[in-house]
Write an enzyme that holds these catalytic residues in place. Sequence first.
Site, PDB file in Angstrom:
ATOM      1  N   ASP A   1      50.161   6.705  71.239  1.00 38.86           N
ATOM      2  CA  ASP A   1      49.610   7.790  71.540  1.00 38.86           C
ATOM      3  C   ASP A   1      50.322   9.136  71.667  1.00 38.86           C
ATOM      4  O   ASP A   1      51.395   9.071  72.192  1.00 38.86           O
ATOM      5  CB  ASP A   1      48.718   7.589  72.988  1.00 38.86           C
ATOM      6  CG  ASP A   1      47.738   8.857  73.461  1.00 38.86           C
ATOM      7  OD1 ASP A   1      46.951   8.855  72.472  1.00 38.86           O
ATOM      8  OD2 ASP A   1      48.011   9.390  74.356  1.00 38.86           O
TER       9      ASP A   1
ATOM     10  N   GLU B   1      63.433  -7.401  67.901  1.00 40.13           N
ATOM     11  CA  GLU B   1      63.939  -8.741  68.722  1.00 40.13           C
ATOM     12  C   GLU B   1      62.745  -9.743  68.568  1.00 40.13           C
ATOM     13  O   GLU B   1      62.996 -10.786  68.736  1.00 40.13           O
ATOM     14  CB  GLU B   1      63.978  -8.513  70.417  1.00 40.13           C
ATOM     15  CG  GLU B   1      65.104  -7.623  70.646  1.00 40.13           C
ATOM     16  CD  GLU B   1      64.983  -7.262  71.986  1.00 40.13           C
ATOM     17  OE1 GLU B   1      64.201  -7.887  72.945  1.00 40.13           O
ATOM     18  OE2 GLU B   1      65.493  -6.199  72.543  1.00 40.13           O
TER      19      GLU B   1
HETATM   20  C1  NOJ Z   1      45.229  10.883  71.988  1.00 39.38           C
HETATM   21  C2  NOJ Z   1      43.972  10.039  72.284  1.00 39.38           C
HETATM   22  O1  NOJ Z   1      43.455   9.687  71.001  1.00 39.38           O
HETATM   23  C3  NOJ Z   1      42.899  10.846  72.739  1.00 39.38           C
HETATM   24  O2  NOJ Z   1      41.972  10.206  73.112  1.00 39.38           O
HETATM   25  C4  NOJ Z   1      43.542  11.147  74.383  1.00 39.38           C
HETATM   26  O3  NOJ Z   1      42.606  11.982  75.085  1.00 39.38           O
HETATM   27  C5  NOJ Z   1      44.864  11.917  74.086  1.00 39.38           C
HETATM   28  N1  NOJ Z   1      45.730  11.213  73.128  1.00 39.38           N
HETATM   29  C6  NOJ Z   1      45.425  11.984  75.572  1.00 39.38           C
HETATM   30  O4  NOJ Z   1      46.145  10.731  75.644  1.00 39.38           O
END
Ligand code: NOJ
Length: 577
Positions: free
Chosen positions: A224, A285
């Site tokens: 993310d 790993e």
């Molecule tokens: C990207 C994620 O896809 C989204 O849903 C989220 O709100 C933001 N990152 C923050 O984590």
Amino acid sequence: MTDQGRSIHSPCTRDQWWRDAVIYQIYPRSFASSRGPVGDLPGITSRLDYLRDLGVDAVWLSPFYGSPQHDAGYDVADYRAVDPRFGTLADAEALIARAHELDLRVVVDLVPNHTSWDHRWFREAIKAGPGSAERNRYMFRDGKNGGTEPPNNWTSVFGGPAWTRVADIPWVAGTPAAADRQYYLNLFDSSQPDLNWDNPEVHAEFRSILRFWLDRGVDGFRIDVAHGLVKDPALPDWTERTEMLDAGTDPDHTASHPVAPERPPMWDQDGVHEIYREWRSVLDEYGPDRLLVAEAWVQPEERLARYVRDDEMNQAFNFAYLTCPWDREALRRVVEESLSAMDAGGAPTTWVLSNHDVVRAASRLGLTVTGKGPNGIGPRDPQPDAEKGRRRARAWHMLTAALPGSYYIYQGEERDLPEATMLPDDVRQDPAFFRTNGAELGRDGCRVPLPWEAGKPGLGFSPTGDTWLPQPADWERFTVTREEADPDSGLHFFRRLLARRRALGLGIGGLKDVSPEVGGLAYINSAANHSHPDLLTVTACAQPVPFPAGWRRRASSVPFDAAAAVIPPDTTVWFTR
Ligand code: NOJ
């Protein structure tokens, strides 16, 4: 692309299964529930056979970890636990085991830019006070002007300021920290404090979290906000709006969507790459078959390619493709740019049209202006042309399935599912809606619980019929029950599409752009080892395209009368010799 076409003859061993994989995104809150209004892991496990029959190779699950759910689970309070709403750790293990029995790989989400404010570390940081080792795990700073103003002018991606004063945290009221004048950085919601990636303790913790899930058999991680972990250490003011999309420069003005004139100080800093090198060696790993895929909204493509260098990640989502307008030349350009940028480093390109953060393709493409689309569509907005959107989405999917690389599908896309555009304001849950005072509707419309069975309460989403967001009244036609009964349904279309993609070995072929000779958007995909016949895919966007001479029509995105030997607008046709 040269006249000979681009060669993408990279070996696709089982180790590098992702190179041509079809990866299905599951949004656990909204996929299927074994209990009540919120989807859960046993619900997902019970529907894995459906995904195997659809013909996908892997699933990617959005977060299901311990979380207060202020951002639907992207606010993680415990990275090693399953939130009780979604089940237990044993349920996660059962899901992974069942998926593997069905020959489906499992990719899980990792959220390293921020934790939840309910994470033990953040609670400790608040308690320990300014200057403590605990605060050094996050981005705490003194405010300007004696603490009356935030440390800089950054805004949050979700709207409002990117800094929150400790004293303003609701649960701090009545504790000694209420007198605290420090601020912490939150690029997203105030409940999502940004971690300090200059702190080795943060590095060690995330290596350990990776191992925790690898030990449970996961096949990879979707990272993310991969471009956000490291900030310019000077934390300079930034006058542009902070948007995920702004993460890069576009000196030649060739990007398919607007980006900022300079690289913003919160995105795509060079220091992030050191982190991914570290993670690569952790994954190695466990063997060469573990995937790291970056969610990085970075332009231009050459900057994005840096995330998939040999010793970093394996793939990055292709957001330039997702945000591309439905336009022949724009699509040609983005296909070419995506392939050439990734080819340079030998990484496979990804293709993605929808996810849990954007208006679903079947609706986005029915808007008068196509491209990234608005952040949500509501009852007061102009409504998409449903028929046009669905038709274009199928045509775009059929083009996509013929391109080499890996292909991501968001849950519901396989049934032509549109955006829910009539949600009333009082059911909305996306923090972006609240932080912009409703100016942005947010992402709830693409997150409505899936319909499964006709005639059942909640269309079979949960045994009680409850759903955490209301399903539109006409969604019975998108249930598996109805779509199974209609040979022209999205479900049958996608099953056939994925089966043909696999049979023709399209995920790994060499690609040649023949648009100028053929018309429309036209590519020949030749199988890497010549084991399959060449495939010619032709997409007609705005203009009809005559059938190419010497080729036989094999399949089309929608049925049409072929007597005139012309592909109608918003249609893709596959031909073989
Ligand atoms: C990207 C994620 O896809 C989204 O849903 C989220 O709100 C933001 N990152 C923050 O984590």
